[in-house]
Scaffold this motif. Structure first.
Motif, PDB file in Angstrom:
ATOM      1  N   GLU A  15     -58.419-117.418 -38.222  1.00 27.69           N
ATOM      2  CA  GLU A  15     -58.072-118.382 -37.178  1.00 27.69           C
ATOM      3  C   GLU A  15     -58.020-117.709 -35.811  1.00 27.69           C
ATOM      4  O   GLU A  15     -58.512-118.257 -34.828  1.00 27.69           O
ATOM      5  CB  GLU A  15     -56.720-119.025 -37.492  1.00 27.69           C
ATOM      6  CG  GLU A  15     -56.729-119.914 -38.713  1.00 27.69           C
ATOM      7  CD  GLU A  15     -55.321-120.320 -39.133  1.00 27.69           C
ATOM      8  OE1 GLU A  15     -54.368-120.116 -38.356  1.00 27.69           O
ATOM      9  OE2 GLU A  15     -55.197-120.858 -40.246  1.00 27.69           O
ATOM     10  N   ILE A  16     -57.428-116.542 -35.757  1.00 25.95           N
ATOM     11  CA  ILE A  16     -57.348-115.801 -34.495  1.00 25.95           C
ATOM     12  C   ILE A  16     -58.747-115.459 -34.006  1.00 25.95           C
ATOM     13  O   ILE A  16     -59.077-115.650 -32.830  1.00 25.95           O
ATOM     14  CB  ILE A  16     -56.505-114.520 -34.664  1.00 25.95           C
ATOM     15  CG1 ILE A  16     -55.044-114.898 -34.897  1.00 25.95           C
ATOM     16  CG2 ILE A  16     -56.640-113.602 -33.450  1.00 25.95           C
ATOM     17  CD1 ILE A  16     -54.170-113.735 -35.304  1.00 25.95           C
ATOM     18  N   CYS A  17     -59.582-114.946 -34.908  1.00 29.74           N
ATOM     19  CA  CYS A  17     -60.954-114.584 -34.531  1.00 29.74           C
ATOM     20  C   CYS A  17     -61.723-115.812 -34.048  1.00 29.74           C
ATOM     21  O   CYS A  17     -62.436-115.739 -33.047  1.00 29.74           O
ATOM     22  CB  CYS A  17     -61.679-113.933 -35.706  1.00 29.74           C
ATOM     23  SG  CYS A  17     -61.127-112.250 -36.040  1.00 29.74           S
ATOM     24  N   ALA A  18     -61.575-116.931 -34.737  1.00 39.30           N
ATOM     25  CA  ALA A  18     -62.303-118.146 -34.352  1.00 39.30           C
ATOM     26  C   ALA A  18     -61.875-118.615 -32.962  1.00 39.30           C
ATOM     27  O   ALA A  18     -62.716-118.981 -32.132  1.00 39.30           O
ATOM     28  CB  ALA A  18     -62.081-119.240 -35.385  1.00 39.30           C
ATOM     29  N   ALA A  19     -60.577-118.595 -32.693  1.00 36.07           N
ATOM     30  CA  ALA A  19     -60.074-119.045 -31.393  1.00 36.07           C
ATOM     31  C   ALA A  19     -60.563-118.142 -30.268  1.00 36.07           C
ATOM     32  O   ALA A  19     -61.005-118.608 -29.219  1.00 36.07           O
ATOM     33  CB  ALA A  19     -58.549-119.095 -31.414  1.00 36.07           C
ATOM     34  N   ARG A  20     -60.500-116.833 -30.475  1.00 40.37           N
ATOM     35  CA  ARG A  20     -60.934-115.912 -29.424  1.00 40.37           C
ATOM     36  C   ARG A  20     -62.449-115.909 -29.287  1.00 40.37           C
ATOM     37  O   ARG A  20     -62.983-115.757 -28.193  1.00 40.37           O
ATOM     38  CB  ARG A  20     -60.408-114.498 -29.706  1.00 40.37           C
ATOM     39  CG  ARG A  20     -58.926-114.382 -29.499  1.00 40.37           C
ATOM     40  CD  ARG A  20     -58.420-115.005 -28.171  1.00 40.37           C
ATOM     41  NE  ARG A  20     -59.152-114.520 -27.034  1.00 40.37           N
ATOM     42  CZ  ARG A  20     -59.537-115.272 -25.982  1.00 40.37           C
ATOM     43  NH1 ARG A  20     -59.236-116.547 -25.919  1.00 40.37           N
ATOM     44  NH2 ARG A  20     -60.206-114.733 -24.998  1.00 40.37           N
ATOM     45  N   HIS A  21     -63.162-116.082 -30.377  1.00 40.64           N
ATOM     46  CA  HIS A  21     -64.622-116.160 -30.330  1.00 40.64           C
ATOM     47  C   HIS A  21     -65.041-117.371 -29.489  1.00 40.64           C
ATOM     48  O   HIS A  21     -65.938-117.288 -28.656  1.00 40.64           O
ATOM     49  CB  HIS A  21     -65.206-116.241 -31.737  1.00 40.64           C
ATOM     50  CG  HIS A  21     -66.691-116.248 -31.772  1.00 40.64           C
ATOM     51  ND1 HIS A  21     -67.450-115.165 -31.387  1.00 40.64           N
ATOM     52  CD2 HIS A  21     -67.576-117.226 -32.107  1.00 40.64           C
ATOM     53  CE1 HIS A  21     -68.734-115.470 -31.501  1.00 40.64           C
ATOM     54  NE2 HIS A  21     -68.832-116.717 -31.928  1.00 40.64           N
ATOM     55  N   ALA A  22     -64.362-118.501 -29.686  1.00 42.56           N
ATOM     56  CA  ALA A  22     -64.660-119.709 -28.910  1.00 42.56           C
ATOM     57  C   ALA A  22     -64.405-119.455 -27.425  1.00 42.56           C
ATOM     58  O   ALA A  22     -65.200-119.876 -26.569  1.00 42.56           O
ATOM     59  CB  ALA A  22     -63.812-120.879 -29.411  1.00 42.56           C
ATOM     60  N   GLY A  23     -63.336-118.755 -27.115  1.00 41.13           N
ATOM     61  CA  GLY A  23     -63.043-118.421 -25.719  1.00 41.13           C
ATOM     62  C   GLY A  23     -64.118-117.545 -25.104  1.00 41.13           C
ATOM     63  O   GLY A  23     -64.544-117.760 -23.961  1.00 41.13           O
ATOM     64  N   MET A  24     -64.588-116.566 -25.858  1.00 41.51           N
ATOM     65  CA  MET A  24     -65.638-115.679 -25.337  1.00 41.51           C
ATOM     66  C   MET A  24     -66.948-116.432 -25.168  1.00 41.51           C
ATOM     67  O   MET A  24     -67.705-116.162 -24.244  1.00 41.51           O
ATOM     68  CB  MET A  24     -65.782-114.444 -26.222  1.00 41.51           C
ATOM     69  CG  MET A  24     -64.604-113.483 -26.058  1.00 41.51           C
ATOM     70  SD  MET A  24     -64.797-111.896 -26.878  1.00 41.51           S
ATOM     71  CE  MET A  24     -64.660-112.372 -28.576  1.00 41.51           C
ATOM     72  N   GLU A  25     -67.205-117.408 -26.055  1.00 42.21           N
ATOM     73  CA  GLU A  25     -68.413-118.229 -25.902  1.00 42.21           C
ATOM     74  C   GLU A  25     -68.343-119.076 -24.641  1.00 42.21           C
ATOM     75  O   GLU A  25     -69.372-119.405 -24.054  1.00 42.21           O
ATOM     76  CB  GLU A  25     -68.618-119.128 -27.129  1.00 42.21           C
ATOM     77  CG  GLU A  25     -69.171-118.384 -28.320  1.00 42.21           C
ATOM     78  CD  GLU A  25     -69.434-119.290 -29.520  1.00 42.21           C
ATOM     79  OE1 GLU A  25     -68.930-120.447 -29.526  1.00 42.21           O
ATOM     80  OE2 GLU A  25     -70.131-118.831 -30.425  1.00 42.21           O
ATOM     81  N   ARG A  26     -67.129-119.420 -24.189  1.00 46.54           N
ATOM     82  CA  ARG A  26     -66.946-120.169 -22.949  1.00 46.54           C
ATOM     83  C   ARG A  26     -67.014-119.245 -21.738  1.00 46.54           C
ATOM     84  O   ARG A  26     -66.817-119.674 -20.616  1.00 46.54           O
ATOM     85  CB  ARG A  26     -65.608-120.905 -22.955  1.00 46.54           C
ATOM     86  CG  ARG A  26     -65.525-122.067 -23.925  1.00 46.54           C
ATOM     87  CD  ARG A  26     -64.238-122.886 -23.729  1.00 46.54           C
ATOM     88  NE  ARG A  26     -63.019-122.106 -23.850  1.00 46.54           N
ATOM     89  CZ  ARG A  26     -62.343-121.910 -24.975  1.00 46.54           C
ATOM     90  NH1 ARG A  26     -62.767-122.434 -26.105  1.00 46.54           N
ATOM     91  NH2 ARG A  26     -61.238-121.190 -24.977  1.00 46.54           N
ATOM     92  N   GLY A  27     -67.224-117.959 -21.977  1.00 48.23           N
ATOM     93  CA  GLY A  27     -67.353-117.011 -20.878  1.00 48.23           C
ATOM     94  C   GLY A  27     -66.102-116.231 -20.551  1.00 48.23           C
ATOM     95  O   GLY A  27     -66.093-115.465 -19.591  1.00 48.23           O
ATOM     96  N   GLU A  28     -65.041-116.409 -21.330  1.00 43.84           N
ATOM     97  CA  GLU A  28     -63.813-115.643 -21.093  1.00 43.84           C
ATOM     98  C   GLU A  28     -64.066-114.186 -21.446  1.00 43.84           C
ATOM     99  O   GLU A  28     -64.716-113.878 -22.435  1.00 43.84           O
ATOM    100  CB  GLU A  28     -62.665-116.206 -21.937  1.00 43.84           C
ATOM    101  CG  GLU A  28     -62.275-117.616 -21.577  1.00 43.84           C
ATOM    102  CD  GLU A  28     -61.222-118.195 -22.520  1.00 43.84           C
ATOM    103  OE1 GLU A  28     -60.580-117.429 -23.276  1.00 43.84           O
ATOM    104  OE2 GLU A  28     -61.048-119.427 -22.497  1.00 43.84           O
TER     105      GLU A  28
END
Length: 138
Positions: A4-17
């Protein structure tokens, strides 16, 4: 939970974070095709899970060993109690807690005499760059 942590942070990085902290830099190093020498998603989740467990395990071990040392040395326990008697620990920031001299002396002594973790050796199976640091195979 690590997934869950990886998925949430991966989504953030895909948004350019931008990656922040160790977990996200590991994830960023794994972002890409395995054939390009990147970590697979399963490998990243495994690393993050191991690090979360290690953080929890070392914290609980340090707390347990501190209580044990204080029980074995009641004079130190009393001195620590006196040094903290008028301190509202709940209102202090971690930085302010780090400036309590006797508490830090006790924790440093516990960590020196009974460390919660020892070194875990890892060997890189290929060259990789993590957060701007080159790790060479072997």
């Amino acid at each position: 939970h690590a997934m869950e942590i990886c998925a949430a942070r991966h989504a953030g990085m895909e948004r350019g974070e931008e990656p922040v902290g160790v977990f996200e830099h590991i994830m960023a190093a794994g972002a890409g095709a395995e054939e390009d020498g990147k970590l697979s998603e399963a490998e990243v989740v495994d690393i993050v899970g191991a690090m979360l467990f290690a953080a929890f395990d070392t914290t609980s071990s340090t707390a347990a060993m501190t209580l044990n040392h204080l029980a074995c040395h009641p004079e130190i326990q009393e001195e620590l109690h006196e040094s903290l008697r008028d301190v509202d620990l709940e209102s202090l920031s971690p930085k302010e807690i780090g400036q309590l001299p006797f508490l830090n002396a006790v924790l440093n002594e516990v960590n020196m005499t009974t460390p919660a973790a020892s070194m875990v050796a890892r060997t890189a199976t290929q060259d990789v760059e993590i957060a701007g640091h080159r790790v060479v195979k072997g």
